[in-house]
Write a protein that holds these residues in place. Structure first.
Motif, PDB file in Angstrom:
ATOM      1  N   ALA A   1       0.583  -5.827 -11.178  1.00  0.00           N
ATOM      2  CA  ALA A   1       0.639  -5.340  -9.885  1.00  0.00           C
ATOM      3  C   ALA A   1       1.919  -4.751  -9.251  1.00  0.00           C
ATOM      4  O   ALA A   1       2.988  -5.221  -9.858  1.00  0.00           O
ATOM      5  N   ILE A   2       1.888  -3.883  -8.155  1.00  0.00           N
ATOM      6  CA  ILE A   2       2.945  -3.450  -7.592  1.00  0.00           C
ATOM      7  C   ILE A   2       2.904  -3.767  -6.044  1.00  0.00           C
ATOM      8  O   ILE A   2       1.934  -3.657  -5.552  1.00  0.00           O
ATOM      9  N   LYS A   3       4.185  -4.240  -5.872  1.00  0.00           N
ATOM     10  CA  LYS A   3       4.225  -4.575  -4.295  1.00  0.00           C
ATOM     11  C   LYS A   3       4.760  -3.291  -3.659  1.00  0.00           C
ATOM     12  O   LYS A   3       5.457  -2.613  -4.060  1.00  0.00           O
ATOM     13  N   ALA A   4       4.018  -3.147  -2.349  1.00  0.00           N
ATOM     14  CA  ALA A   4       4.456  -2.254  -1.491  1.00  0.00           C
ATOM     15  C   ALA A   4       4.517  -2.585  -0.019  1.00  0.00           C
ATOM     16  O   ALA A   4       3.789  -3.845   0.306  1.00  0.00           O
ATOM     17  N   PRO A   5       5.290  -2.119   0.770  1.00  0.00           N
ATOM     18  CA  PRO A   5       5.406  -2.440   2.324  1.00  0.00           C
ATOM     19  C   PRO A   5       4.185  -1.896   2.705  1.00  0.00           C
ATOM     20  O   PRO A   5       3.738  -0.996   2.397  1.00  0.00           O
ATOM     21  N   TRP A   6       4.086  -2.641   4.049  1.00  0.00           N
ATOM     22  CA  TRP A   6       2.843  -2.056   5.031  1.00  0.00           C
ATOM     23  C   TRP A   6       3.655  -0.863   5.871  1.00  0.00           C
ATOM     24  O   TRP A   6       4.531  -1.190   6.301  1.00  0.00           O
ATOM     25  N   GLY A   7       2.769   0.180   5.832  1.00  0.00           N
ATOM     26  CA  GLY A   7       3.348   1.126   6.753  1.00  0.00           C
ATOM     27  C   GLY A   7       2.111   2.520   6.927  1.00  0.00           C
ATOM     28  O   GLY A   7       1.413   2.353   5.977  1.00  0.00           O
ATOM     29  N   LEU A   8       2.316   3.306   7.908  1.00  0.00           N
ATOM     30  CA  LEU A   8       1.372   4.194   8.123  1.00  0.00           C
ATOM     31  C   LEU A   8       2.119   5.651   7.818  1.00  0.00           C
ATOM     32  O   LEU A   8       1.539   6.674   8.108  1.00  0.00           O
ATOM     33  N   ASP A   9       3.510   5.483   7.339  1.00  0.00           N
ATOM     34  CA  ASP A   9       3.989   6.786   6.681  1.00  0.00           C
ATOM     35  C   ASP A   9       3.225   7.730   5.789  1.00  0.00           C
ATOM     36  O   ASP A   9       2.612   6.949   4.932  1.00  0.00           O
ATOM     37  N   VAL A  10       2.982   8.826   6.115  1.00  0.00           N
ATOM     38  CA  VAL A  10       2.214   9.645   5.484  1.00  0.00           C
ATOM     39  C   VAL A  10       2.736   9.853   3.735  1.00  0.00           C
ATOM     40  O   VAL A  10       1.849   9.688   3.119  1.00  0.00           O
ATOM     41  N   ASP A  11       3.730   9.860   3.791  1.00  0.00           N
ATOM     42  CA  ASP A  11       4.513   9.873   2.381  1.00  0.00           C
ATOM     43  C   ASP A  11       4.165   8.659   1.369  1.00  0.00           C
ATOM     44  O   ASP A  11       3.718   8.460   0.351  1.00  0.00           O
ATOM     45  N   LEU A  12       4.224   7.385   2.226  1.00  0.00           N
ATOM     46  CA  LEU A  12       4.137   6.187   1.484  1.00  0.00           C
ATOM     47  C   LEU A  12       2.652   5.917   1.295  1.00  0.00           C
ATOM     48  O   LEU A  12       2.101   5.565   0.295  1.00  0.00           O
ATOM     49  N   VAL A  13       1.742   6.226   2.299  1.00  0.00           N
ATOM     50  CA  VAL A  13       0.130   6.289   2.293  1.00  0.00           C
ATOM     51  C   VAL A  13      -0.232   7.013   1.004  1.00  0.00           C
ATOM     52  O   VAL A  13      -1.168   6.695   0.045  1.00  0.00           O
ATOM     53  N   GLU A  14       0.282   8.513   0.885  1.00  0.00           N
ATOM     54  CA  GLU A  14      -0.238   9.300  -0.293  1.00  0.00           C
ATOM     55  C   GLU A  14       0.545   8.724  -1.731  1.00  0.00           C
ATOM     56  O   GLU A  14      -0.284   8.799  -2.741  1.00  0.00           O
ATOM     57  N   ARG A  15       1.664   8.118  -1.544  1.00  0.00           N
ATOM     58  CA  ARG A  15       2.143   7.521  -2.746  1.00  0.00           C
ATOM     59  C   ARG A  15       1.327   6.571  -3.598  1.00  0.00           C
ATOM     60  O   ARG A  15       0.979   6.365  -4.491  1.00  0.00           O
ATOM     61  N   ILE A  16       0.849   5.522  -2.568  1.00  0.00           N
ATOM     62  CA  ILE A  16      -0.104   4.341  -2.816  1.00  0.00           C
ATOM     63  C   ILE A  16      -1.438   4.865  -3.304  1.00  0.00           C
ATOM     64  O   ILE A  16      -1.776   4.213  -4.164  1.00  0.00           O
ATOM     65  N   ARG A  17      -1.947   5.946  -2.789  1.00  0.00           N
ATOM     66  CA  ARG A  17      -3.114   6.401  -3.093  1.00  0.00           C
ATOM     67  C   ARG A  17      -3.182   6.899  -4.528  1.00  0.00           C
ATOM     68  O   ARG A  17      -3.918   6.928  -5.330  1.00  0.00           O
ATOM     69  N   GLU A  18      -1.959   7.572  -4.645  1.00  0.00           N
ATOM     70  CA  GLU A  18      -1.553   8.105  -6.101  1.00  0.00           C
ATOM     71  C   GLU A  18      -1.742   7.203  -6.986  1.00  0.00           C
ATOM     72  O   GLU A  18      -2.266   7.138  -8.376  1.00  0.00           O
ATOM     73  N   LEU A  19      -0.924   5.841  -7.009  1.00  0.00           N
ATOM     74  CA  LEU A  19      -1.045   5.095  -7.940  1.00  0.00           C
ATOM     75  C   LEU A  19      -2.225   4.433  -7.949  1.00  0.00           C
ATOM     76  O   LEU A  19      -2.492   3.908  -9.285  1.00  0.00           O
ATOM     77  N   ARG A  20      -3.108   4.281  -6.984  1.00  0.00           N
ATOM     78  CA  ARG A  20      -4.228   3.348  -7.223  1.00  0.00           C
ATOM     79  C   ARG A  20      -5.218   4.331  -8.094  1.00  0.00           C
ATOM     80  O   ARG A  20      -6.131   3.873  -8.888  1.00  0.00           O
TER      81      ARG A  20
END
Length: 388
Positions: free
Chosen positions: A330-349
């Motif tokens: 699994a990949i650990k990620a911080p919680w946040g609403l930053d648009v780039d973070l949300v998009e990067r997490i969606r891409e990985l999933r």
């Protein structure tokens, strides 16, 4: 609140994350496998009226079925202990097709009592059935599919034991005094309890010596496929026995002899199976992990007699005999609403990765995942870094 509130009834158990994931993955893989063979999935209800649920099998199923009263109709309902009768009902009554029908299924079944000291009362039963073809081709495909199922699950060195219930049934039915005690005789044969079998036979009237000798011999007719030759030479020359042995020879000729054995005393389901039956064993399991065979005309109670053959296995039992389920990456990620973070997490999933976000001011405690990398913000971008 007492400390016993968390205790479960005997022979029932929870399944924890890693094991539950493996069982679910097995379920998906096997159902996908069956679909490639042309099997269509059906999903009967967990509970139905006992008139239907228990119509197609014998006393053993009745003893294993939990019963309750329907609050709407006042009729007795049963919590299914086996899905095969339900699938047979669907083929005979609801689908009512001409020609060959292949059906598969997966669901929980509950036993009123465990089948053995190490057995659970809740099973996740998965299986496949072929209706409408009386030839050995259907039996062969069912056995091959059962072996493919175990190979996909990672079961090593499976061994098939074949039997034909007519070998013992012809012997018992040839003498009225034996036929009256058929249930006892088949139980002793299955347990290979020769002393008790001899005692029972001595207490029955007018039993020909060749019939008695044959029944006493059956528990020893176990081993390699050469047992068929021994049976042909040693058992009475009765039409039903010769035909049953020939059916077994036909299947043996189409299978890999290295993993095939014969057990002419394995008569479980004697009042149910009408043709070749089989059990599959493997190192690491104390009992058969797959059972199946032919059960022609069981659908008659639902209004339509059909040739039928199939198998079933318990996914929980299969999984429990394998090496312990391993955590997944699994990949650990911080919680946040930053648009780039949300998009990067969606891409990985979307790529199939497991990404677990850590909530603020909290720690993450998991047994299911191993964190090998984490998302970090570096030089204006969210990148993956390895976790040492």
């Amino acid at each position: 609140m007492t400390t016993s509130n968390w205790l479960l009834p005997e022979h029932l158990s929870d399944i924890l994350p890693a094991e539950a994931r493996r069982i679910e993955e097995l379920r998906r893989k096997l159902l996908d496998l069956y679909r490639t063979f042309g099997f269509e999935m059906v999903a009967p209800p967990l509970i139905e009226y006992t008139d239907s649920l228990l119509a197609a099998k014998g006393l053993d199923l009745q003893l294993r079925t939990c019963k309750l009263v329907d609050q709407l109709s006042g009729r007795t309902m049963g919590l299914r202990a086996d899905m095969t009768p339900q699938v047979t009902r669907i083929d005979a009554h609801l689908l009512n097709r001409e020609g060959v029908t292949r059906l598969c299924y997966c669901g929980s079944v509950i036993h009123a009592r465990p089948s053995g000291l190490l057995s659970d009362r809740e099973l996740l039963q998965i299986g496949a059935e072929i209706y409408g073809h009386a030839g050995f081709e259907a039996d062969l495909q069912i056995i091959q599919l059962a072996l493919d199922s175990l190979e996909m699950a990672g079961v090593q060195k499976p061994r098939i034991d074949l039997n034909h219930p007519n070998v013992s049934r012809v012997l018992v039915d040839s003498v009225p005094s034996l036929s009256e005690r058929a249930g006892e005789i088949f139980s002793l044969l299955n347990d290979k309890d020769v002393p008790s079998l001899k005692e029972l036979l001595e207490g029955c009237q007018d039993v020909p010596q060749d019939i008695a000798n044959a029944l006493i011999l059956l528990p020893s007719l176990y081993g390699s496929v050469n047992v068929l030759d021994e049976a042909q030479e040693s058992l009475p020359d009765l039409p039903g026995i010769s035909q049953a042995l020939q059916s077994l020879r036909e299947l043996v000729g189409a299978l890999d002899n290295a993993c095939v054995g014969i057990d002419l005393a394995d008569v479980r389901g004697y009042d149910y199976h009408s043709g070749v039956s089989f059990a599959i064993f493997a190192p690491g399991w104390h009992d058969a992990i797959v059972r199946g065979g032919r059960y022609d005309n069981v659908g008659k109670v639902f209004g339509r007699a059909r040739p039928a053959t199939g198998f079933s296995l318990d996914l929980r039992k299969v999984s429990a005999g394998l090496s312990p389920a391993q955590p997944s990456r699994a990949i650990k990620a911080p919680w946040g609403l930053d648009v780039d973070l949300v998009e990067r997490i969606r891409e990985l999933r979307n790529q199939g990765h497991v990404v677990v976000q850590i909530f603020p001011n909290s720690t993450q405690s998991v047994d299911e995942f191993i964190f090998e990398s984490e998302l970090v913000y570096s030089e204006g971008d969210w990148i993956l870094e390895s976790i040492q």
